[in-house]
Scaffold this motif. Structure first.
Motif, PDB file in Angstrom:
ATOM      1  N   PHE A  49     -24.064 -55.216  11.932  1.00  0.00           N
ATOM      2  CA  PHE A  49     -23.805 -53.882  12.472  1.00  0.00           C
ATOM      3  C   PHE A  49     -23.419 -52.902  11.368  1.00  0.00           C
ATOM      4  CE2 PHE A  49     -20.794 -50.715  14.028  1.00  0.00           C
ATOM      5  CZ  PHE A  49     -21.531 -50.117  15.036  1.00  0.00           C
ATOM      6  N   CYS A  50     -22.546 -53.364  10.450  1.00  0.00           N
ATOM      7  CA  CYS A  50     -22.056 -52.474   9.398  1.00  0.00           C
ATOM      8  C   CYS A  50     -23.158 -52.097   8.407  1.00  0.00           C
ATOM      9  CB  CYS A  50     -20.890 -53.131   8.664  1.00  0.00           C
ATOM     10  SG  CYS A  50     -19.376 -53.292   9.645  1.00  0.00           S
ATOM     11  N   LYS A  82     -26.353 -52.032   8.826  1.00  0.00           N
ATOM     12  CA  LYS A  82     -27.419 -51.226   9.425  1.00  0.00           C
ATOM     13  C   LYS A  82     -26.973 -49.793   9.668  1.00  0.00           C
ATOM     14  CE  LYS A  82     -30.319 -54.740  11.608  1.00  0.00           C
ATOM     15  NZ  LYS A  82     -30.908 -55.263  12.862  1.00  0.00           N
ATOM     16  N   LYS A  83     -25.666 -49.581   9.741  1.00  0.00           N
ATOM     17  CA  LYS A  83     -25.158 -48.248  10.011  1.00  0.00           C
ATOM     18  C   LYS A  83     -24.474 -47.601   8.808  1.00  0.00           C
ATOM     19  CE  LYS A  83     -26.299 -47.224  14.192  1.00  0.00           C
ATOM     20  NZ  LYS A  83     -27.225 -46.086  14.385  1.00  0.00           N
ATOM     21  N   LYS A  84     -23.952 -48.438   7.922  1.00  0.00           N
ATOM     22  CA  LYS A  84     -23.169 -47.909   6.813  1.00  0.00           C
ATOM     23  C   LYS A  84     -23.736 -48.377   5.481  1.00  0.00           C
ATOM     24  CE  LYS A  84     -20.518 -46.067   9.897  1.00  0.00           C
ATOM     25  NZ  LYS A  84     -20.577 -44.610  10.171  1.00  0.00           N
ATOM     26  N   LYS A 136     -29.878 -56.387   7.127  1.00  0.00           N
ATOM     27  CA  LYS A 136     -30.302 -55.001   7.335  1.00  0.00           C
ATOM     28  C   LYS A 136     -31.767 -54.917   7.752  1.00  0.00           C
ATOM     29  CE  LYS A 136     -30.072 -50.467   5.069  1.00  0.00           C
ATOM     30  NZ  LYS A 136     -28.961 -49.931   5.882  1.00  0.00           N
ATOM     31  N   PRO A 190     -31.369 -49.441  19.797  1.00  0.00           N
ATOM     32  CA  PRO A 190     -30.569 -48.813  18.760  1.00  0.00           C
ATOM     33  C   PRO A 190     -29.135 -49.315  18.810  1.00  0.00           C
ATOM     34  CG  PRO A 190     -31.907 -47.177  19.930  1.00  0.00           C
ATOM     35  CD  PRO A 190     -32.016 -48.473  20.690  1.00  0.00           C
ATOM     36  N   LEU A 191     -28.583 -49.565  17.628  1.00  0.00           N
ATOM     37  CA  LEU A 191     -27.204 -50.010  17.577  1.00  0.00           C
ATOM     38  C   LEU A 191     -26.287 -48.889  18.020  1.00  0.00           C
ATOM     39  CD1 LEU A 191     -27.180 -51.850  14.149  1.00  0.00           C
ATOM     40  CD2 LEU A 191     -27.235 -52.868  16.421  1.00  0.00           C
ATOM     41  N   SER A 210     -23.462 -46.238  18.154  1.00  0.00           N
ATOM     42  CA  SER A 210     -22.736 -45.523  17.115  1.00  0.00           C
ATOM     43  C   SER A 210     -22.103 -44.290  17.724  1.00  0.00           C
ATOM     44  CB  SER A 210     -23.678 -45.140  15.973  1.00  0.00           C
ATOM     45  OG  SER A 210     -22.992 -44.364  15.021  1.00  0.00           O
ATOM     46  N   GLU A 270     -20.109 -42.264  16.257  1.00  0.00           N
ATOM     47  CA  GLU A 270     -20.142 -41.131  15.337  1.00  0.00           C
ATOM     48  C   GLU A 270     -21.470 -40.391  15.439  1.00  0.00           C
ATOM     49  OE1 GLU A 270     -19.537 -44.200  14.559  1.00  0.00           O
ATOM     50  OE2 GLU A 270     -17.612 -44.398  13.522  1.00  0.00           O
ATOM     51  N   ASN A 271     -22.580 -41.120  15.362  1.00  0.00           N
ATOM     52  CA  ASN A 271     -23.888 -40.488  15.419  1.00  0.00           C
ATOM     53  C   ASN A 271     -24.134 -39.849  16.777  1.00  0.00           C
ATOM     54  OD1 ASN A 271     -24.317 -41.315  12.828  1.00  0.00           O
ATOM     55  ND2 ASN A 271     -25.570 -43.086  13.369  1.00  0.00           N
TER      56      ASN A 271
END
Length: 342
Positions: A189-190, A192-194, A255, A312-313, A315, A317-318
């Motif tokens: 998760f991290c 792929k997003k960060k 990723k 989609p994961l 998020s 924030e997004n």
């Protein structure tokens, strides 16, 4: 099977390169993991029972290298520190339980029960990340596991003693696979997003902090009783270098595909371990090893080429950013229309 997948994706030059690149990275991870398992088993055979100390140097090297990069960047963390603490704790515990199991049960049992990480990863990604698997992906995963079973039948003849406490050792492996699955899914998760550098660096830092607190409570007495020799020191060095490469490459596999593909790829670790046994111990190789490696590779290819886009994961924030952007756009449009009307 939908053969259009092969026509449109597999035989497409871009997709073929991506698939081969992913398979290559997966085998790099698998080879380094096999080397870590081999050195861990070798250290255990020398009567050294310090699994936490064995892992702490890996986390220290990750924290020093990737932490230095983060300090050079001079930017704040993109993920809250307590999530990295959770990942570091889960990964450190998984490593501890697996390394401890080598002291109590056979290598064959460890390799067999370690497949549980795949099942845990599928369940956790399904629940928390919304990943959906096609029947062909599950079929490819089943073929990978079947390939490992072939090599275990052969391995039971050469590697097999039952260990001093096989039941306890097997239980530790199962618990370790759950912790590894939690760590892998969280890391997926991290990354792929960060930022991959931040994830690896923080896992190293917090993994080190967890172990530095646990060693005095769990294995200080065992550590003091170790009679250090060049062989033990060299094994520690090899384990640390292998672990560093593993943690450096693993985020890219996670990723590009995900934790399930990652755990399927490392099923070939036992086959790589055969090469180390041939080189160091000059053991004979059963033909089942070659068959097993071929079956696992076929399963990985089926899983890779039939992999569909996951949901989609999540998020927050997004999601909030997109919502605010849309609201601002709507307000601007409305204001402009009112101005024109006036």
């Amino acid at each position: 099977m939908n053969w259009s997948v092969f026509n449109s994706s597999w035989w497409s030059n871009h997709e073929t390169k991506n698939t081969l690149y992913l398979l290559f990275l997966g085998q790099v991870v698998s080879c380094t993991l096999a080397l870590m398992s081999f050195t861990s088993s070798f250290i255990a055979s020398l009567g050294v029972d310090v699994p936490l100390t064995l892992s702490i140097f890996v986390y220290l090297s990750l924290g020093l290298v990737y932490g230095s990069i983060l300090l050079y960047r001079r930017q704040g963390l993109q993920v809250s520190w307590y999530w990295y603490l959770l990942l570091g704790f889960a990964d450190a515990q998984g490593t501890y339980f697996i390394n401890k199991a080598y002291q109590l049960t056979s290598n064959t049992n460890v390799q067999l029960l370690d497949c549980g990480t795949i099942a845990w990863a599928i369940v956790l990604t399904w629940i928390f990340l919304g990943t959906r698997y096609s029947l062909w992906q599950l079929f490819g995963a089943a073929i990978c596991v079947a390939g490992l079973v072939c090599v275990l039948f052969s391995d039971s003849g050469v590697g097999g003693g039952g260990g001093s406490k096989p039941l306890l050792g097997d239980t530790l492996v199962i618990v370790g696979t759950l912790f590894f699955a939690i760590s892998n899914v969280g890391e997926e998760f991290c990354v792929k997003k960060k930022d991959c550098v931040e994830v690896v660096g923080m896992m190293g830092v917090y993994g080190f902090l967890v172990l530095i607190c646990a060693i005095p409570l769990v294995e200080l007495e065992n550590l003091e009783s170790v009679s250090w020799s060049p062989d033990i020191v060299l094994a520690f060095v090899v384990y640390t270098l292998s672990g560093f490469i593993l943690y450096a490459v693993a985020p890219y596999v996670l990723k590009l595909s995900g934790s399930t593909m990652f755990n399927l790829s490392i099923l070939t670790a036992d086959m790589w371990a055969v090469l180390f046994r041939i080189f160091f111990y000059h053991q004979q190789v059963d033909w089942l090893y070659y068959l097993s490696f071929a079956i696992v590779v076929i399963g990985l290819i089926i899983y890779s080429v039939t992999e569909r886009d996951s949901h989609p994961l999540p998020s927050l924030e997004n999601g909030n950013a997109d919502l605010e952007y849309q609201v601002l756009v709507d307000e601007n449009v409305a204001t402009g229309n009112e101005a024109l009307a006036a």
